[in-house]
Design a protein around this motif. Structure first.
Motif, PDB file in Angstrom:
ATOM      1  N   TYR A 219      -2.842   3.895  -3.118  1.00 53.46           N
ATOM      2  CA  TYR A 219      -3.444   3.040  -3.824  1.00 53.46           C
ATOM      3  C   TYR A 219      -2.699   1.692  -3.586  1.00 53.46           C
ATOM      4  N   VAL A 220      -3.100   0.420  -3.979  1.00 48.53           N
ATOM      5  CA  VAL A 220      -2.585  -0.817  -3.675  1.00 48.53           C
ATOM      6  C   VAL A 220      -1.834  -1.267  -5.016  1.00 48.53           C
ATOM      7  N   GLU A 221      -0.846  -2.047  -4.604  1.00 49.44           N
ATOM      8  CA  GLU A 221      -0.136  -2.818  -5.431  1.00 49.44           C
ATOM      9  C   GLU A 221      -0.154  -4.255  -5.042  1.00 49.44           C
ATOM     10  N   PRO A 222      -0.940  -5.204  -5.702  1.00 50.44           N
ATOM     11  CA  PRO A 222      -1.080  -6.593  -5.164  1.00 50.44           C
ATOM     12  C   PRO A 222       0.391  -7.407  -5.429  1.00 50.44           C
TER      13      PRO A 222
ATOM     14  N   ALA B 137      -8.993  -2.469   2.775  1.00 49.87           N
ATOM     15  CA  ALA B 137      -9.008  -1.843   4.253  1.00 49.87           C
ATOM     16  C   ALA B 137      -8.018  -0.857   4.320  1.00 49.87           C
ATOM     17  N   GLN B 138      -6.770  -1.121   3.672  1.00 53.88           N
ATOM     18  CA  GLN B 138      -5.865  -0.352   3.857  1.00 53.88           C
ATOM     19  C   GLN B 138      -5.771   1.022   2.558  1.00 53.88           C
ATOM     20  N   THR B 139      -6.166   0.604   1.383  1.00 49.91           N
ATOM     21  CA  THR B 139      -6.445   1.753   0.294  1.00 49.91           C
ATOM     22  C   THR B 139      -7.646   2.654   0.568  1.00 49.91           C
ATOM     23  N   ALA B 140      -8.456   2.200   0.970  1.00 48.08           N
ATOM     24  CA  ALA B 140      -9.793   3.130   0.964  1.00 48.08           C
ATOM     25  C   ALA B 140     -10.699   2.913   2.400  1.00 48.08           C
ATOM     26  N   GLY B 141      -9.724   2.434   3.549  1.00 46.97           N
ATOM     27  CA  GLY B 141     -10.220   2.117   4.782  1.00 46.97           C
ATOM     28  C   GLY B 141     -11.086   3.143   5.409  1.00 46.97           C
ATOM     29  N   LYS B 142     -10.780   4.448   5.050  1.00 50.53           N
ATOM     30  CA  LYS B 142     -11.700   5.600   5.776  1.00 50.53           C
ATOM     31  C   LYS B 142     -13.089   5.696   5.088  1.00 50.53           C
ATOM     32  N   LYS B 143     -13.246   4.970   4.026  1.00 50.34           N
ATOM     33  CA  LYS B 143     -14.246   5.550   3.201  1.00 50.34           C
ATOM     34  C   LYS B 143     -15.477   4.950   4.007  1.00 50.34           C
TER      35      LYS B 143
ATOM     36  N   ASP C 282     -13.471  -1.277   8.987  1.00 51.92           N
ATOM     37  CA  ASP C 282     -14.091  -1.760  10.068  1.00 51.92           C
ATOM     38  C   ASP C 282     -14.879  -3.230   9.840  1.00 51.92           C
ATOM     39  N   VAL C 283     -15.213  -3.096   8.512  1.00 47.94           N
ATOM     40  CA  VAL C 283     -15.841  -4.196   7.999  1.00 47.94           C
ATOM     41  C   VAL C 283     -14.809  -5.263   7.260  1.00 47.94           C
ATOM     42  N   LEU C 284     -13.802  -4.632   6.592  1.00 53.98           N
ATOM     43  CA  LEU C 284     -12.754  -5.622   5.804  1.00 53.98           C
ATOM     44  C   LEU C 284     -11.369  -5.798   6.488  1.00 53.98           C
ATOM     45  N   ALA C 285     -11.422  -5.295   7.857  1.00 53.57           N
ATOM     46  CA  ALA C 285      -9.858  -5.798   8.327  1.00 53.57           C
ATOM     47  C   ALA C 285     -10.111  -7.134   8.922  1.00 53.57           C
ATOM     48  N   GLY C 286      -8.897  -8.056   8.291  1.00 54.93           N
ATOM     49  CA  GLY C 286      -8.994  -9.256   8.753  1.00 54.93           C
ATOM     50  C   GLY C 286      -9.965 -10.258   8.029  1.00 54.93           C
TER      51      GLY C 286
ATOM     52  N   VAL D  29       1.068  -1.091   0.058  1.00 58.36           N
ATOM     53  CA  VAL D  29      -0.141   0.104  -0.094  1.00 58.36           C
ATOM     54  C   VAL D  29       0.832   1.238   0.163  1.00 58.36           C
ATOM     55  N   THR D  30       0.710   2.195  -0.847  1.00 52.62           N
ATOM     56  CA  THR D  30       1.390   3.522  -0.908  1.00 52.62           C
ATOM     57  C   THR D  30       0.473   4.671  -0.487  1.00 52.62           C
ATOM     58  N   LYS D  31       0.899   5.425   0.433  1.00 56.76           N
ATOM     59  CA  LYS D  31      -0.115   6.391   0.917  1.00 56.76           C
ATOM     60  C   LYS D  31       0.743   7.838   0.571  1.00 56.76           C
ATOM     61  N   GLU D  32       0.078   8.640  -0.170  1.00 60.12           N
ATOM     62  CA  GLU D  32       0.662  10.067  -0.363  1.00 60.12           C
ATOM     63  C   GLU D  32       0.011  10.971   0.366  1.00 60.12           C
ATOM     64  N   SER D  33       0.563  12.005   1.349  1.00 63.63           N
ATOM     65  CA  SER D  33      -0.029  12.907   2.013  1.00 63.63           C
ATOM     66  C   SER D  33       0.724  14.405   2.165  1.00 63.63           C
ATOM     67  N   ILE D  34       0.056  15.095   2.537  1.00 61.06           N
ATOM     68  CA  ILE D  34       0.483  16.748   3.130  1.00 61.06           C
ATOM     69  C   ILE D  34       0.271  16.831   4.618  1.00 61.06           C
ATOM     70  N   GLY D  35       1.202  16.998   5.302  1.00 56.23           N
ATOM     71  CA  GLY D  35       0.973  17.127   6.672  1.00 56.23           C
ATOM     72  C   GLY D  35       0.072  15.739   7.335  1.00 56.23           C
ATOM     73  N   VAL D  36      -0.962  15.871   7.907  1.00 55.90           N
ATOM     74  CA  VAL D  36      -1.619  14.660   8.433  1.00 55.90           C
ATOM     75  C   VAL D  36      -2.706  14.426   7.484  1.00 55.90           C
ATOM     76  N   GLN D  37      -2.881  15.038   6.454  1.00 56.21           N
ATOM     77  CA  GLN D  37      -3.924  14.536   5.516  1.00 56.21           C
ATOM     78  C   GLN D  37      -3.424  13.831   4.410  1.00 56.21           C
ATOM     79  N   ASP D  38      -4.217  12.519   4.243  1.00 57.02           N
ATOM     80  CA  ASP D  38      -4.083  11.937   2.921  1.00 57.02           C
ATOM     81  C   ASP D  38      -4.546  12.540   1.563  1.00 57.02           C
ATOM     82  N   LEU D  39      -3.741  12.431   0.726  1.00 57.05           N
ATOM     83  CA  LEU D  39      -3.933  13.000  -0.734  1.00 57.05           C
ATOM     84  C   LEU D  39      -4.600  11.846  -1.324  1.00 57.05           C
ATOM     85  N   GLY D  40      -3.990  10.687  -1.367  1.00 57.48           N
ATOM     86  CA  GLY D  40      -4.467   9.478  -1.964  1.00 57.48           C
ATOM     87  C   GLY D  40      -3.497   8.269  -1.653  1.00 57.48           C
TER      88      GLY D  40
END
Length: 255
Positions: free
Chosen positions: A111-114, A141-147, A200-204, A98-109
């Protein structure tokens, strides 16, 4: 061309909130050339290259438009907290990176590389196994977990669980049932912060499925179709269930 036909100059700069799901003061800040340059440098440092159509590329396009319109100056950064700056972080989870790109504490986006999972096959020999439906759901859950979970997510998860099962059955209390309950609950909740999220639904998720199997192209197509049919915008969510299954199927086909 007459004066009336001349293209109009933009009235406002392109802001972070126009192209990314961010909030607060950052959402109202214009994207500047130095912001894009810093993100490009981070992408290159971590990934070895700038992602085509990725976060840095999007920022560069917006910054160029803002500079040409005279809203920002070259070499100027508009981010509020330069000490925290831009970041590109990678996390390895089972079956994915999982690659996460952020500015400060806010995620801009993100994506997942299987990635294939190592499995031991006799005499301590490592072989590469295919990515399973459960692992692809966990990657979501890692790439869109906050949705917040909505009906399109529930439908996609149900389609995934059905395809993982040899008898096409949805297990009571399973991942799909939990997703549908979450979608029904969220439909009556006004604010996103109070809604049940995908994590909350997809973890594990892999451990919650009664059966699991390697993702195929047909599996991914079925999940994509389910997500599209239940989304009023007829689109899949970036990094969501359908995207994760599609990426997993693509990698499995190469193996």
């Amino acid at each position: 061309m007459s004066q009336q036909e001349q293209p109009k100059r933009p009235q406002e700069p392109i802001k972070y909130g126009d192209v990314f799901e961010v909030s607060g003061e950052l959402a109202d800040r214009p994207i500047a050339p130095e912001d894009a340059r810093m993100m490009q440098a981070k992408e290159t440092s971590v990934l070895g290259h700038t992602q085509k159509g990725g976060i840095a590329a999007t920022m560069q396009s917006a910054a160029t438009a803002n500079r040409r319109a005279g809203f920002v100056e070259p070499g100027v950064a508009t981010f509020l907290d330069p000490d925290r700056g831009t970041s590109v972080a990678q996390t390895d989870v089972q079956g994915a990176r999982v690659t996460k790109e952020s500015i400060g504490v806010q995620d801009l986006g993100q994506y997942v590389e299987p990635r294939p999972v190592s499995a031991t096959a006799g005499a301590g020999v490592n072989v590469q196994s295919k990515i399973t439906i459960g692992q692809a759901l966990e990657a979501t859950a890692q790439t869109a977990g906050k949705k917040p979970v909505d009906q399109s997510d529930a439908a996609a998860i149900q389609a995934a669980e059905v395809r993982a099962s040899s008898n096409n059955v949805i297990a009571p209390g399973g991942v799909a049932a939990s997703a549908q309950s979450a979608a029904d609950y969220n439909a009556a909740i006004e604010f996103d912060e109070n809604k049940i999220k995908l994590v909350d639904v997809l973890a594990g998720a892999a451990g919650k499925l009664q059966e699991d199997k390697a993702v195929t192209k047909q599996d991914a197509e079925g999940v994509v179709s389910a997500e599209l049919r239940n989304n009023p915008n007829l689109a899949t969510y970036p990094g969501g269930v359908a995207d994760s299954l599609t990426a997993a199927a693509r990698l499995n086909c190469r193996g």
